[in-house]
Motif scaffolding. Sequence first.
Motif, short mmCIF file in Angstrom:
data_model
loop_
_atom_site.label_atom_id
_atom_site.label_comp_id
_atom_site.label_asym_id
_atom_site.label_seq_id
_atom_site.Cartn_x
_atom_site.Cartn_y
_atom_site.Cartn_z
N PHE A 1 7.76 45.56 33.63
CA PHE A 1 6.82 46.20 32.72
C PHE A 1 7.54 47.33 31.98
O PHE A 1 8.30 48.10 32.57
CB PHE A 1 5.62 46.77 33.49
N ASP A 2 7.28 47.41 30.68
CA ASP A 2 7.88 48.47 29.86
C ASP A 2 6.98 48.71 28.66
O ASP A 2 5.82 48.27 28.64
CB ASP A 2 9.31 48.11 29.43
N GLY A 3 7.51 49.39 27.67
CA GLY A 3 6.70 49.69 26.49
C GLY A 3 6.27 48.47 25.71
O GLY A 3 5.30 48.53 24.94
N ASN A 4 6.97 47.36 25.92
CA ASN A 4 6.64 46.14 25.20
C ASN A 4 5.84 45.14 26.03
O ASN A 4 5.44 44.08 25.53
CB ASN A 4 7.93 45.46 24.70
N THR B 1 2.94 45.49 29.16
CA THR B 1 2.18 46.36 30.05
C THR B 1 1.66 45.61 31.28
O THR B 1 1.55 44.38 31.26
CB THR B 1 0.98 46.97 29.31
N GLU C 1 -1.20 43.33 30.39
CA GLU C 1 -0.77 42.07 29.81
C GLU C 1 -0.21 41.14 30.88
O GLU C 1 -0.44 39.93 30.87
CB GLU C 1 0.29 42.33 28.73
N GLN D 1 -0.48 55.37 39.72
CA GLN D 1 -1.05 55.06 38.40
C GLN D 1 -2.34 54.25 38.52
O GLN D 1 -2.89 53.80 37.52
CB GLN D 1 -0.03 54.29 37.56
#
Length: 323
Positions: free
Chosen positions: A205-208, A210, A213, A234
């Motif tokens: 998972f990263d900025g592109n 999530t 998703e 989180q």
Amino acid sequence: MKAKRCKVAVVGDVMLDHYIIGRASRLSPEAPVPVVEVIEEDYRPGGAANVANNVAAFGFDAVLVAPKGQDIYWDLLESLLNKTRVAICSPITLNMPTIRKTRILARSQQIVRVDWDNYIDDRLCDISKDILKVLSTLDADVLVISDYAKGTVSEKVASGSINWAKGRGIPVIVDPKPQHKERYIGATVMTPNKLEAEMLLGRVFDGNFTPLEGAQLLRERLSMEAVVITLGDQGMVLAAKDELIHFPARAREVYDVSGAGDTVVASIAVALGLRLPWRVACEFATLTAGLVVQKMGTATVTPEEIENSPEWEKLKPYFDGGQ
């Protein structure tokens, strides 16, 4: 908690969690390691047994279906579960030691963990018929498959258990191991943590990309009604039909995350067994997980602790049957 009765059947790998608690004030003259002076020892149910123990602690009925070990540690585990009124249905006794995980703590810090692992090889010992035979006798409202990759949840056990639950019209919650993902196809929901979800998806998972998703993609790939990914401090995310929701964590202070995933699984199982909405199931899970991580080691949450939580007022009408 005045909810109607709910019986949760739990199939999976059981273990015994062992805690050695002491103080460390000096290094060993034999090696650069601390010397721990033992103050106390504690044993607690672990793995699938911890899921069942959490269900019972909430005040609901729990039935644990797992092979029986043949040693003093199984006797100890059985004694602990009997005290919390977890019903144990062991379809077969295996001539192998009970899995143990020993954690040594000093000054509230874990110094080392020692594992006594055992694995059931289904090519040498096929226990699927025994487990499915026991399941067929149970009158459960929901099924949990707690897979720690120790061999209880073989391909036959996973598919047979899911088919049994589908035939009864009850939901199936899976606490997964990534290497077994194909075995869970058709379950109702799975609850991987962040790392497990990334391994199931084959990407991080990263900025592109999530977690929301990722949960939606897993739901589609594995033909499930929902996927819940736990994200530690989180919170968690839910992907269900027409629902993509992030639930923030509720813990005010994190002491120990050991076994928190089992608490989440037990919470969602109870909520689904009571036929509550997905959103309510996840809100309940964030509440209980937030309470259990404030305790040392593998732990459970009581109804009194739940009812004293500020978040309970919003959930109480659902569990009381008012909504």
